[in-house]
Scaffold this motif. Sequence first.
Motif, PDB file in Angstrom:
ATOM      1  N   ILE A  97      -5.344 108.862 -39.263  1.00 22.43           N
ATOM      2  CA  ILE A  97      -6.065 108.257 -38.133  1.00 22.43           C
ATOM      3  C   ILE A  97      -6.900 107.100 -38.665  1.00 22.43           C
ATOM      4  N   THR A  98      -7.231 106.161 -37.796  1.00 25.96           N
ATOM      5  CA  THR A  98      -7.931 104.965 -38.264  1.00 25.96           C
ATOM      6  C   THR A  98      -9.058 104.590 -37.308  1.00 25.96           C
ATOM      7  N   ASP A  99     -10.065 103.919 -37.870  1.00 27.31           N
ATOM      8  CA  ASP A  99     -11.143 103.392 -37.027  1.00 27.31           C
ATOM      9  C   ASP A  99     -11.006 101.878 -36.958  1.00 27.31           C
ATOM     10  N   GLY A 100      -9.834 101.366 -37.365  1.00 29.47           N
ATOM     11  CA  GLY A 100      -9.633  99.919 -37.364  1.00 29.47           C
ATOM     12  C   GLY A 100      -9.784  99.344 -38.762  1.00 29.47           C
TER      13      GLY A 100
ATOM     14  N   LEU B  24      -8.280 108.096 -42.367  1.00 27.90           N
ATOM     15  CA  LEU B  24      -8.575 109.485 -42.722  1.00 27.90           C
ATOM     16  C   LEU B  24      -7.294 110.266 -42.497  1.00 27.90           C
ATOM     17  N   GLN B  25      -7.016 111.180 -43.426  1.00 30.16           N
ATOM     18  CA  GLN B  25      -5.784 111.954 -43.344  1.00 30.16           C
ATOM     19  C   GLN B  25      -6.065 113.281 -42.640  1.00 30.16           C
ATOM     20  N   LEU B  26      -5.192 113.672 -41.701  1.00 32.34           N
ATOM     21  CA  LEU B  26      -5.286 115.007 -41.099  1.00 32.34           C
ATOM     22  C   LEU B  26      -4.082 115.799 -41.559  1.00 32.34           C
ATOM     23  N   VAL B  27      -4.252 117.096 -41.814  1.00 27.41           N
ATOM     24  CA  VAL B  27      -3.114 117.916 -42.233  1.00 27.41           C
ATOM     25  C   VAL B  27      -3.030 119.161 -41.362  1.00 27.41           C
ATOM     26  N   PHE B  28      -1.808 119.426 -40.876  1.00 30.58           N
ATOM     27  CA  PHE B  28      -1.549 120.669 -40.126  1.00 30.58           C
ATOM     28  C   PHE B  28      -0.438 121.415 -40.849  1.00 30.58           C
ATOM     29  N   PHE B  29      -0.558 122.771 -40.918  1.00 29.47           N
ATOM     30  CA  PHE B  29       0.456 123.552 -41.637  1.00 29.47           C
ATOM     31  C   PHE B  29       1.201 124.503 -40.715  1.00 29.47           C
ATOM     32  N   GLY B  30       2.351 124.938 -41.195  1.00 24.42           N
ATOM     33  CA  GLY B  30       3.044 126.095 -40.614  1.00 24.42           C
ATOM     34  C   GLY B  30       3.395 125.923 -39.151  1.00 24.42           C
ATOM     35  N   ARG B  31       3.268 127.038 -38.404  1.00 24.43           N
ATOM     36  CA  ARG B  31       3.692 126.998 -36.999  1.00 24.43           C
ATOM     37  C   ARG B  31       2.786 126.100 -36.181  1.00 24.43           C
ATOM     38  N   GLY B  32       1.591 125.843 -36.740  1.00 21.45           N
ATOM     39  CA  GLY B  32       0.626 125.062 -35.964  1.00 21.45           C
ATOM     40  C   GLY B  32       0.952 123.584 -35.870  1.00 21.45           C
ATOM     41  N   ILE B  33       2.170 123.157 -36.303  1.00 19.84           N
ATOM     42  CA  ILE B  33       2.388 121.704 -36.341  1.00 19.84           C
ATOM     43  C   ILE B  33       3.078 121.152 -35.095  1.00 19.84           C
ATOM     44  N   HIS B  34       3.647 122.031 -34.255  1.00 19.71           N
ATOM     45  CA  HIS B  34       4.505 121.473 -33.197  1.00 19.71           C
ATOM     46  C   HIS B  34       3.721 120.790 -32.098  1.00 19.71           C
ATOM     47  N   LYS B  35       2.639 121.443 -31.622  1.00 19.32           N
ATOM     48  CA  LYS B  35       1.878 120.822 -30.541  1.00 19.32           C
ATOM     49  C   LYS B  35       1.247 119.494 -30.995  1.00 19.32           C
ATOM     50  N   PRO B  36       0.546 119.489 -32.161  1.00 14.91           N
ATOM     51  CA  PRO B  36      -0.023 118.192 -32.575  1.00 14.91           C
ATOM     52  C   PRO B  36       1.055 117.129 -32.788  1.00 14.91           C
ATOM     53  N   HIS B  37       2.238 117.550 -33.229  1.00 13.72           N
ATOM     54  CA  HIS B  37       3.288 116.552 -33.466  1.00 13.72           C
ATOM     55  C   HIS B  37       3.678 115.891 -32.140  1.00 13.72           C
TER      56      HIS B  37
END
Length: 730
Positions: free
Chosen positions: A87-90, A94-107
């Motif tokens: 993600i960026t502020d312009g 900043l890096q965000l990390v999601f693991f495992g089954r929790g990745i589908h909705k954010p994707h």
Amino acid sequence: MDLVPALEEPLKKVVGPATAKVMAEHLDLHTVGDLLHHYPRRYAERGELTRLADLPLDEHVTVVAQVATARILTFNGGRGQRLEVTITDGSGQLQLVFFGRGIHKPHKDLLPGTRAMFAGKASVFNRKMQLAHPAYELLKGDADDAVDSWAGALIPIYPATAKLESWKIAKSVDAVLPSAQEAVDPLPPSLRDGRGLIPLPEALLKIHRPQTKADIESARDRLKWDEAFVLQVALARRRYADAQLPATARRPREGGLLDAFDAKLPFTLTDGQQKVSKEIFDDLATEHPMHRLLQGEVGSGKTMVALRAMLAVVDAGGQAAMLAPTEVLAQQHHRSITEMMGELAEGGMLGGSDQGTKVTLLTGSMGVAGRRQALLDLVTGEAGIVIGTHALIEDKVQFHDLGLVVVDEQHRFGVEQRDALRGKGKQPPHLLVMTATPIPRTVAMTVFGDLETSVLDQLPAGRSPIASHVVPAEDKPHFLARAWERVREEVENGHQAYVVCPRIGDEDDDPKKAKKKAEEEATAEKRPPLAVIEVAEQLARGPLSGLRVEVLHGRMQPDDKDAVMRRFAAGETQVLVATTVIEVGVNVPNATAMVIMDADRFGVSQLHQLRGRVGRGSAPGLCLLVTEMPEASPARGRLGAVAATLDGFELSRIDLEQRREGDVLGQAQSGVRSSLRMLAVIEDEEIIAEAREEAVAVVAADPELEHLPELRTALDALLDDEREQYLDKG
């Protein structure tokens, strides 16, 4: 008069039991009133992004940012998947990390270009800042407004926790805002009108749901006044009550113990010491108890000033007690005071020999016989001066005629202990509180508001300057190697060194706890803080092999601690690896170097205290602050500030500005944490000073506040009656 019931209503009736439970456990919010006083930390403007470069590490943060990229990576030979979103502020990223089954909705949600609020804990992984598994709330375009509670241009961002994000807190606030109309206004109307402050219900509405920046300003001004004023009224009432107490005036007599002591001093007192001594002697000569705070940098000669006050009281036929926070310190004070006094510390009975008195030590770990003798010396008056730890406060301890209590490092004691000792006099004894932690004036007014303040700001002659440097162990490993060489050089020149670590080590007393801690540290991508026991072994085997290295920490037996300190003071040990037990009062003039490991794990004031242990002799001191934090991090900035100045007052300001304002008064405080939500003790210097004047006037005119029932109500809410007795000192 009862408090308005609407604000007393338990939260679970309004926001539901599940949310209420999280609010109670994690944010200490229990009633509608608590939630109304849980103010936004800041406001995001619609369309404006949070500056990512300024995020603090290891704190729960809420940011508004735009998704730049999103990609799914596999690991473990294709068995595991993780989603990495940048993600960026312009400008920054900043890096965000999601693991495992929790990745589908954010994707699905976090497509490049999407704006959202993200909440999580910032940590460093592979030398980059990241948020692992953040919660998020999408900010849709203005047409399809998902964030209906922020239809305004300003989005409030609340102090939140991993269990309850800012946007959920905002929804709960919406549910309680109507109750704000019933808030009772504690400010006397004349004060409110005279200073052009808006009414309380209006201020609460504007702080939570501002339409404009001007709304926020007027609300903040008003809410700051409430906090400053109610707190200052509490303190003014305490001072008023204290001033009504009787005390025995204690004036030194001509040709007595004090004159004999002054006559054999090998040096003259500094102007500062003379001025402060005069303030103290003037207080001692009155028939109301002195309540004075004596501030002075490490090494400014506070002990000398305190000792002269104690001698004056002994001259006047009373006894003086000095309360120290640890056994090591009590023993040290006892040693240095008997050394300073020489044969005057070996007097017979009070008034028996022309000069001289007995200086007695009382601590918890003394043998039975020694303790019995000490107690006897106190009750007969044989001992004019007694130095001890909390053991002095116990019921069994009785004094012949206690005239003065000196408390060293007040922040280690609650007022309860202070008052328990004061209760041992026939009348309340005089009180002198000493602290080496420099306290800016306004903080002194809030935290020590019931004490008058004296400051020693000159260093006595013969003190050497200390050079401080930051050692970035991660960026420049050769700097660390050089640090150990410097330690060897100091030792080869006949000096000694301290190495300070944040932890003791060998915490395998409880294997379950140790395992859980190791797992937590591993998931946080952060190694545990360096520990004394391990560091000492590595140094003795490696960079400092051949030198005499010993350890000192709080879990050792008192006798062992004392033996280690004695060997170090005698110069038998060359390098002492220790925890912060050496922070206060350890005095070894031959120690010239200090290496502080993981320096970023200590507070600014604490680093300053530690550093004061070197450079106490004629040779210049050296303090090396070792850290693995990256260059741009706030922690490195703090260390840079410590390295740049030896002025403790300057550092205490930096310290306060960097900590969340509410922590200024210490974490463990009873009623005060809740009261300072809006007031920034440094920036709001003027408000605090003005509130103090107003409070003094109000209390002088109406000590019981009979004509100001709303103010009384607010005061009771802040303090509960017994807490006003013990407005605990940070």
